[in-house]
Design a protein around this motif. Structure first.
Motif, PDB file in Angstrom:
ATOM      1  N   MET A  47       0.901  -0.803  -0.108  1.00 44.27           N
ATOM      2  CA  MET A  47       0.269   0.106  -0.305  1.00 44.27           C
ATOM      3  C   MET A  47       0.800   1.114  -0.204  1.00 44.27           C
ATOM      4  N   THR A  48       0.710   2.166  -0.629  1.00 47.78           N
ATOM      5  CA  THR A  48       1.350   3.370  -0.862  1.00 47.78           C
ATOM      6  C   THR A  48       0.208   4.792  -0.098  1.00 47.78           C
ATOM      7  N   ASP A  49       1.867   5.059   0.188  1.00 46.21           N
ATOM      8  CA  ASP A  49       0.925   6.749   1.509  1.00 46.21           C
ATOM      9  C   ASP A  49       0.458   7.568   0.018  1.00 46.21           C
ATOM     10  N   PRO A  50      -0.746   7.525  -0.013  1.00 50.07           N
ATOM     11  CA  PRO A  50      -1.374   9.408  -0.878  1.00 50.07           C
ATOM     12  C   PRO A  50      -0.426  10.425  -1.024  1.00 50.07           C
ATOM     13  N   GLY A  51      -0.105  10.961  -1.964  1.00 52.39           N
ATOM     14  CA  GLY A  51       0.319  11.817  -2.283  1.00 52.39           C
ATOM     15  C   GLY A  51       2.110  11.280  -2.006  1.00 52.39           C
ATOM     16  N   ASP A  52       1.844  10.389  -1.908  1.00 51.58           N
ATOM     17  CA  ASP A  52       4.094   9.804  -1.873  1.00 51.58           C
ATOM     18  C   ASP A  52       4.293   9.893  -3.762  1.00 51.58           C
ATOM     19  N   ILE A  53       5.619  10.573  -3.823  1.00 48.25           N
ATOM     20  CA  ILE A  53       6.157  10.608  -4.456  1.00 48.25           C
ATOM     21  C   ILE A  53       6.020   9.145  -5.864  1.00 48.25           C
ATOM     22  N   PRO A  54       5.764   8.671  -6.947  1.00 55.21           N
ATOM     23  CA  PRO A  54       5.431   8.228  -7.794  1.00 55.21           C
ATOM     24  C   PRO A  54       6.949   7.415  -7.518  1.00 55.21           C
ATOM     25  N   PRO A  55       7.097   6.062  -8.314  1.00 53.82           N
ATOM     26  CA  PRO A  55       8.656   5.775  -7.869  1.00 53.82           C
ATOM     27  C   PRO A  55       9.446   5.742  -8.627  1.00 53.82           C
ATOM     28  N   PRO A  56      10.974   5.361  -9.144  1.00 55.88           N
ATOM     29  CA  PRO A  56      11.539   6.088 -10.289  1.00 55.88           C
ATOM     30  C   PRO A  56      10.958   5.609 -11.448  1.00 55.88           C
TER      31      PRO A  56
ATOM     32  N   ASN B  89      -0.021  16.294   3.389  1.00 56.79           N
ATOM     33  CA  ASN B  89      -0.522  17.200   1.568  1.00 56.79           C
ATOM     34  C   ASN B  89      -0.945  18.395   1.795  1.00 56.79           C
ATOM     35  N   ARG B  90      -2.295  18.675   2.964  1.00 57.91           N
ATOM     36  CA  ARG B  90      -3.196  19.274   2.532  1.00 57.91           C
ATOM     37  C   ARG B  90      -2.319  21.106   3.390  1.00 57.91           C
ATOM     38  N   VAL B  91      -1.325  21.224   4.282  1.00 59.75           N
ATOM     39  CA  VAL B  91      -0.628  22.085   4.296  1.00 59.75           C
ATOM     40  C   VAL B  91       0.750  22.797   3.566  1.00 59.75           C
ATOM     41  N   ALA B  92      -0.245  23.844   2.696  1.00 58.31           N
ATOM     42  CA  ALA B  92       0.728  24.648   2.356  1.00 58.31           C
ATOM     43  C   ALA B  92       1.050  26.036   3.288  1.00 58.31           C
ATOM     44  N   VAL B  93       2.652  26.050   2.610  1.00 57.03           N
ATOM     45  CA  VAL B  93       3.040  26.405   3.546  1.00 57.03           C
ATOM     46  C   VAL B  93       3.645  28.255   2.684  1.00 57.03           C
ATOM     47  N   LEU B  94       3.761  29.079   3.780  1.00 55.63           N
ATOM     48  CA  LEU B  94       3.069  30.577   2.517  1.00 55.63           C
ATOM     49  C   LEU B  94       5.058  31.114   2.357  1.00 55.63           C
ATOM     50  N   PRO B  95       5.719  31.279   1.709  1.00 55.10           N
ATOM     51  CA  PRO B  95       7.041  31.349   1.527  1.00 55.10           C
ATOM     52  C   PRO B  95       7.264  32.898   1.976  1.00 55.10           C
TER      53      PRO B  95
ATOM     54  N   SER C 232       5.156  11.007  12.704  1.00 52.30           N
ATOM     55  CA  SER C 232       3.947  10.021  11.964  1.00 52.30           C
ATOM     56  C   SER C 232       3.756  10.461  10.564  1.00 52.30           C
ATOM     57  N   GLY C 233       4.037  10.102   9.241  1.00 52.03           N
ATOM     58  CA  GLY C 233       3.964  10.655   7.922  1.00 52.03           C
ATOM     59  C   GLY C 233       4.955  11.673   7.309  1.00 52.03           C
ATOM     60  N   VAL C 234       6.078  11.862   7.918  1.00 47.86           N
ATOM     61  CA  VAL C 234       6.835  12.550   7.378  1.00 47.86           C
ATOM     62  C   VAL C 234       8.023  11.992   6.292  1.00 47.86           C
ATOM     63  N   ARG C 235       8.174  12.562   5.207  1.00 48.04           N
ATOM     64  CA  ARG C 235       8.775  12.135   4.175  1.00 48.04           C
ATOM     65  C   ARG C 235      10.043  12.682   3.552  1.00 48.04           C
ATOM     66  N   GLY C 236      10.042  13.463   3.623  1.00 50.90           N
ATOM     67  CA  GLY C 236      11.304  14.483   3.387  1.00 50.90           C
ATOM     68  C   GLY C 236      11.023  16.132   3.857  1.00 50.90           C
ATOM     69  N   GLY C 237      12.649  16.887   3.409  1.00 49.97           N
ATOM     70  CA  GLY C 237      12.640  18.160   3.796  1.00 49.97           C
ATOM     71  C   GLY C 237      11.252  19.184   3.960  1.00 49.97           C
ATOM     72  N   GLY C 238      10.486  19.085   3.443  1.00 52.87           N
ATOM     73  CA  GLY C 238       9.242  19.609   3.066  1.00 52.87           C
ATOM     74  C   GLY C 238       8.514  19.449   4.081  1.00 52.87           C
ATOM     75  N   ASP C 239       8.229  18.084   4.471  1.00 51.80           N
ATOM     76  CA  ASP C 239       7.616  17.741   6.202  1.00 51.80           C
ATOM     77  C   ASP C 239       8.069  18.907   6.994  1.00 51.80           C
ATOM     78  N   VAL C 240       9.828  18.595   7.063  1.00 56.08           N
ATOM     79  CA  VAL C 240       9.925  19.211   7.516  1.00 56.08           C
ATOM     80  C   VAL C 240       9.970  20.533   7.911  1.00 56.08           C
ATOM     81  N   LEU C 241       9.736  21.359   6.937  1.00 56.34           N
ATOM     82  CA  LEU C 241       9.793  22.331   6.986  1.00 56.34           C
ATOM     83  C   LEU C 241       8.228  23.118   7.168  1.00 56.34           C
ATOM     84  N   ARG C 242       7.322  21.691   6.344  1.00 52.67           N
ATOM     85  CA  ARG C 242       5.918  21.859   7.047  1.00 52.67           C
ATOM     86  C   ARG C 242       5.801  22.059   8.991  1.00 52.67           C
ATOM     87  N   ALA C 243       6.302  21.063   9.532  1.00 51.66           N
ATOM     88  CA  ALA C 243       6.203  20.844  11.131  1.00 51.66           C
ATOM     89  C   ALA C 243       6.504  21.871  11.539  1.00 51.66           C
ATOM     90  N   LEU C 244       8.157  22.600  11.626  1.00 49.00           N
ATOM     91  CA  LEU C 244       8.332  23.648  11.985  1.00 49.00           C
ATOM     92  C   LEU C 244       7.529  25.246  12.216  1.00 49.00           C
TER      93      LEU C 244
END
Length: 373
Positions: A1-10, A56-62, A301-313
């Motif tokens: 099973m793949t998480d919704p929003g995961d980047i497609p496999p290479p 995936n629903r958390v958008a960060v305003l740059p 729970s659910g953290v998959r990359g650097g963008g998620d670290v930004l969202r969390a902070l």
């Protein structure tokens, strides 16, 4: 099973370009029942899927025109400067993924300058893992029926040089993980609970149709009635920084802070405990507000990359715990695979800070977010 929003496999056989790429590599080398043990959640896996969907629903305003330049990516966790605001989450039985197990993952984390959290249910002993890493070692405690064994684990973790203690509070019993039940999953003979007295993990090796041997084992081992008085006992018994993992309700966060914890980990156990519980990131802002700076708050729970670290902070967390992607990397390439994954994470995190106009993680915590946008 793949998480919704995961980047497609290479689509090529080239090297991984992001942490999500390691999932396909791991699945190709793992036995199906071991893949399910790592990848699966509890029940219908609603909460497991919700973790990724909510992030995936958390958008960060740059911000723009900040003059930030190349950012500083390190941050303080529990009063110590780390290479990133990231720690390796506690994960059991890592020899299921690779013969070196916890030794490889701990060594890679140490080389990357990140805390490694060793599970009570590690397949390598506390002492061996402590000798294998140059980085901070946090010890994760499951509350056991045998209070004497709990005290022994605390003493061993302290003597081995652990710099923090993390108690997991959301597992009175193991969540009903249907993939493991259907697979009648049991530990192979070469994988043991190395920190427990010999013979304490026999149930984990007993395969029975329609039964998860892991659930049977933890049911016999874990204390189902963990209470605030137990946490108070633990706080009084150790001088190590204390993290409580498994908090979702802000009321529990406040009570934990009143008990004297140093950090609260907002977590639904990666969707592996109460199915139907909310996504961890959805509860993060409430917990941050309730704690009000009296303790650090981390997201799991659910953290998959650097963008998620930004969202969390941006939502107020001090940092995150990273789990499954590092197990995928361990399975795919041992210590080298994990080192590659952590290097990719550092690159993603640096890019996320740069593109959001932040000079450092402190500025990331001042970013605005939009949910659902």
């Amino acid at each position: 099973m793949t998480d919704p929003g995961d980047i497609p496999p290479p689509s090529t056989a080239g090297p991984p370009a992001c942490l999500a790429d390691f999932a396909a590599l791991a699945r190709a080398v793992l036995a199906p029942d071991i893949w399910d043990f790592v990848d699966g959640g509890s029940g219908a896996e609603i909460t497991r899927a919700a973790n990724r969907a909510a992030l995936n629903r958390v958008a960060v305003l740059p911000r723009v025109l900040t003059g930030a330049g190349s950012p500083r990516i390190g941050a303080s966790l529990l009063g110590r400067e780390q290479a990133m605001p990231v720690a390796v989450a506690p994960m059991a039985y890592q020899k299921l993924l690779h013969p070196d197990g916890e030794l490889a993952l701990a060594a890679a984390a140490g080389a990357a300058g990140l805390p490694y959290t060793l599970s009570t249910l590690s397949s390598v002993s506390i002492e061996e893992v402590a000798a294998a890493t140059d980085g901070p070692l946090w010890f994760q405690l499951y509350w056991l029926r045998d209070r004497g064994l709990v005290a022994d684990l605390l003493d061993r973790a302290t003597a081995a040089g652990s710099t923090a203690l993390m108690v997991t509070v959301d597992v009175p019993v193991l969540g009903r993980r249907l993939r493991d039940v259907r697979n009648a999953f049991a530990l192979p003979a070469h994988v043991t609970a190395a920190n427990l007295p010999r013979g304490r993990d026999e149930l984990a090796h007993a395969g029975t149709p329609g039964v998860s041997a892991i659930a049977a084992h933890t049911g016999a081992l874990f204390a189902p009635a963990l209470s605030w008085s137990d946490l108070e006992w633990l706080r009084a018994r150790t001088e190590l920084p204390l993290l409580v993992k498994g908090i979702l309700d802000r009321r529990d966060a406040v009570r934990a802070v009143q008990t004297g914890v140093d950090a609260v980990v907002v977590s639904n156990h990666g969707g592996r405990q109460l199915d139907g519980a909310p996504a961890s990131v959805s509860m993060l802002p409430e917990v941050v507000a309730a704690v009000d700076g009296r303790a650090e708050v981390l997201l799991d729970s659910g953290v998959r990359g650097g963008g998620d670290v930004l969202r969390a902070l941006a939502l107020g967390a001090a940092g995150v715990l990273l789990g499954r992607p590092l197990l995928w990397a361990l399975a795919a390439g041992g210590r080298g695979g994990v080192e590659t994954a952590l290097a990719l994470l550092a690159a993603e995190w640096r890019d996320a800070l740069t593109l959001s106009g932040c000079a450092d993680p402190a500025e990331a915590r001042r970013l605005r977010t939009v949910t659902g946008g």
